[in-house]
Design a protein around this motif. Structure first.
Motif, PDB file in Angstrom:
ATOM      1  N   ALA A   1       0.820  -1.023  -0.063  1.00 44.07           N
ATOM      2  CA  ALA A   1       0.001  -0.058  -0.126  1.00 44.07           C
ATOM      3  C   ALA A   1       0.965   1.354   0.073  1.00 44.07           C
ATOM      4  O   ALA A   1       2.257   1.269   0.271  1.00 44.07           O
ATOM      5  CB  ALA A   1      -0.837  -0.188   1.131  1.00 44.07           C
ATOM      6  N   TRP A   2       0.301   2.396  -0.569  1.00 42.43           N
ATOM      7  CA  TRP A   2       0.993   3.717  -0.441  1.00 42.43           C
ATOM      8  C   TRP A   2       0.774   4.300   1.128  1.00 42.43           C
ATOM      9  O   TRP A   2      -0.297   4.638   1.262  1.00 42.43           O
ATOM     10  CB  TRP A   2       0.420   4.567  -1.470  1.00 42.43           C
ATOM     11  CG  TRP A   2       1.053   4.115  -2.747  1.00 42.43           C
ATOM     12  CD1 TRP A   2       0.389   3.585  -3.763  1.00 42.43           C
ATOM     13  CD2 TRP A   2       2.450   4.379  -3.285  1.00 42.43           C
ATOM     14  NE1 TRP A   2       1.158   3.390  -4.726  1.00 42.43           N
ATOM     15  CE2 TRP A   2       2.329   3.857  -4.616  1.00 42.43           C
ATOM     16  CE3 TRP A   2       3.474   4.975  -2.747  1.00 42.43           C
ATOM     17  CZ2 TRP A   2       3.558   3.779  -5.300  1.00 42.43           C
ATOM     18  CZ3 TRP A   2       4.730   4.660  -3.710  1.00 42.43           C
ATOM     19  CH2 TRP A   2       4.577   4.416  -4.836  1.00 42.43           C
ATOM     20  N   ALA A   3       1.758   4.395   1.815  1.00 37.31           N
ATOM     21  CA  ALA A   3       1.413   5.040   3.207  1.00 37.31           C
ATOM     22  C   ALA A   3       1.651   6.561   3.261  1.00 37.31           C
ATOM     23  O   ALA A   3       2.549   7.015   2.582  1.00 37.31           O
ATOM     24  CB  ALA A   3       2.571   4.449   4.184  1.00 37.31           C
ATOM     25  N   VAL A   4       0.851   7.028   3.543  1.00 37.64           N
ATOM     26  CA  VAL A   4       0.769   8.651   3.423  1.00 37.64           C
ATOM     27  C   VAL A   4       0.961   9.363   4.768  1.00 37.64           C
ATOM     28  O   VAL A   4       0.229   9.153   5.773  1.00 37.64           O
ATOM     29  CB  VAL A   4      -0.572   9.342   2.883  1.00 37.64           C
ATOM     30  CG1 VAL A   4      -0.366  10.900   2.753  1.00 37.64           C
ATOM     31  CG2 VAL A   4      -0.887   8.561   1.623  1.00 37.64           C
ATOM     32  N   SER A   5       2.052  10.126   4.860  1.00 33.30           N
ATOM     33  CA  SER A   5       2.705  10.550   6.377  1.00 33.30           C
ATOM     34  C   SER A   5       2.412  11.983   6.256  1.00 33.30           C
ATOM     35  O   SER A   5       2.325  12.541   7.453  1.00 33.30           O
ATOM     36  CB  SER A   5       3.860  10.034   6.678  1.00 33.30           C
ATOM     37  OG  SER A   5       4.859  10.677   5.547  1.00 33.30           O
ATOM     38  N   ASP A   6       2.461  12.701   5.092  1.00 32.65           N
ATOM     39  CA  ASP A   6       2.342  14.242   5.089  1.00 32.65           C
ATOM     40  C   ASP A   6       0.938  14.610   5.420  1.00 32.65           C
ATOM     41  O   ASP A   6      -0.015  14.355   4.902  1.00 32.65           O
ATOM     42  CB  ASP A   6       2.869  14.813   3.596  1.00 32.65           C
ATOM     43  CG  ASP A   6       3.032  16.375   4.039  1.00 32.65           C
ATOM     44  OD1 ASP A   6       1.785  17.065   3.685  1.00 32.65           O
ATOM     45  OD2 ASP A   6       3.787  16.719   4.206  1.00 32.65           O
ATOM     46  N   PRO A   7       0.631  15.478   6.661  1.00 35.94           N
ATOM     47  CA  PRO A   7      -0.600  15.889   7.284  1.00 35.94           C
ATOM     48  C   PRO A   7      -1.043  16.665   6.117  1.00 35.94           C
ATOM     49  O   PRO A   7      -2.621  16.376   5.949  1.00 35.94           O
ATOM     50  CB  PRO A   7      -0.294  16.322   8.463  1.00 35.94           C
ATOM     51  CG  PRO A   7       1.092  17.121   8.408  1.00 35.94           C
ATOM     52  CD  PRO A   7       1.782  16.126   7.550  1.00 35.94           C
TER      53      PRO A   7
END
Length: 415
Positions: free
Chosen positions: A42-48
């Motif tokens: 999966a693509w983990a999105v960390s930038d809020p």
């Protein structure tokens, strides 16, 4: 079950023991990075900022059977199959989401939650009496079990009309849903056991309806329109969602905030001195130690170009990485990993964002605020048991501690 990512994914630790290191690594890898979620890419999105945008982007969907090409293969043997297979407002889109959300939202309005304040205070006082008795002779008390866990199950039981004889099973099986160390076989057995309890609750409420959410959902199912306002599966899955969302996340919120305040007595002193309040402590805890570290899954409806030259292709899953978003330097600066109850930037994504923002957020905040105020006023010398190293719950999703052992009279005078 594999997507054509250009770079090796970060394999998320199912035990939760690598949480801080994973959070730092996700931030270092850029706004979005490939991750391995128990064998699923999966693509983990960390930038809020990016995560906020995607959580309300109509090109990102929640309906796995319709939009995830690997859905059938994944649900056949993935321990987290229930997270994408259940049919409730958390896993549906557009009109189905609005329909199911509307059925639940009436019981969780701001006014209704405010009206529950006295009841939550009464529950908290009773639990604190038990805690005082358990630790009166200097015996360590596990606050996760006796407060952080106990209060939410009482509140959820009131909300759903859950009889006392089913409460312990509900709590145990919901915790199993979040346990990412279970084998697929054990996870499936836990799911079956959970739904057996849910079915027993629904059957009991059909015979003896009351003034509770379960009875309201049953009424909507059985009486509204042709076939009801929701299917039987949606009824059961919605009850499951209310229990899971209203229980585990609030347990972790109370647990984490108590642990942070005890580990940072200077911050507790600020609250006691009136330089911050219990709401500040709750919001800072939600930011720094999101009760859900990651939340699976969402799916791209089209190819989406993202920062860093990343393209999320149609059908690829997207993972909301709330733990990393809550500490990201783009929003919180170099001190994002520090606990500061006076922090001015109080915004966070711990309850989600956009159409799927958590309906139970006001209730969770009420429970945490009430528990904290009552606990620290009742036991001013509360302290962690010396030498204790808090262990995480075994989950890459849930972020809390297995136990929270304290001494009720173990701190310095005035603490």
């Amino acid at each position: 079950m594999k997507c054509p990512f250009a770079h090796p994914p970060l394999v998320l630790d199912p035990t939760g023991r690598a949480r801080d290191a994973e959070t730092a690594e996700l931030i270092a890898r850029g706004p979005v990075a490939p991750a391995d979620v128990l064998g699923v890419r999966a693509w983990a999105v960390s930038d809020p900022d990016l995560l906020e945008s995607l959580l309300k982007d109509p090109r990102i969907a929640k309906n796995a059977p319709q939009h995830w090409p690997d859905y059938q293969a994944v649900t056949a043997g993935w321990p987290l199959a229930l997270w994408v297979a259940a049919r409730n407002m958390s896993t549906t889109d557009a009109e189905h989401h609005r329909r199911l959300r509307r059925l639940v939202s009436g019981a969780l309005t701001t006014r209704r939650v405010a009206a529950m304040t006295g009841r939550v205070e009464e529950m908290t006082a009773g639990l604190l009496d038990r805690i005082a008795a358990a630790g009166a002779d200097g015996t360590p008390v596990d606050l996760r079990q006796q407060l952080a866990r106990a209060l939410p199950i009482l509140v959820v039981s009131d909300l759903l009309g859950l009889p006392e004889e089913l409460r312990e099973d509900f709590g145990r099986y919901v915790e199993g849903v979040f346990d990412t160390t279970l084998t697929p076989e054990r996870a499936q057995a836990n799911n079956v056991a959970l739904y057996t309890v849910i079915a027993a609750l629904v059957a009991g409420k059909r015979e003896r309806p009351g003034d509770d959410m379960t009875s309201l959902l049953i009424s909507a199912r059985d009486t509204e329109g042709d076939g009801g306002a929701l299917t039987e599966d949606e009824l059961l899955d919605t009850v499951m969602l209310v229990v899971a969302a209203g229980y585990e996340t609030t347990v972790n919120l109370i647990d984490n905030t108590v642990a942070l305040l005890l580990a940072h007595p200077d911050q507790l002193d600020l609250v006691r001195a009136g330089k911050a309040d219990w709401d500040d402590a709750v919001e800072e805890s939600l930011r720094l130690e999101s009760p859900l570290a990651h939340l699976p899954m969402r799916y791209a409806l089209a190819d989406i170009e993202l920062p860093g030259g990343v393209t999320v292709h149609q059908g690829e899953p997207v993972l909301a990485s709330y733990a990393a978003a809550g500490r990201h330097p783009s929003r919180y600066g170099d001190g994002g990993a520090e606990f500061d109850v006076t922090r001015e930037a109080k915004d966070h994504l711990a309850f989600g964002h956009g159409p799927h923002f958590c309906l139970g957020a006001p209730l969770a905040r009420l429970e945490a605020r009430t528990a904290l105020r009552g606990l620290f006023e009742r036991f001013p010398r509360l302290a962690l048991v010396p030498g204790t190293e808090l262990e995480p719950v075994e989950s890459l999703i849930s972020n809390g501690h297995r136990t929270l052992p304290v001494l009720l009279d173990g701190g310095e005078p005035g603490r």
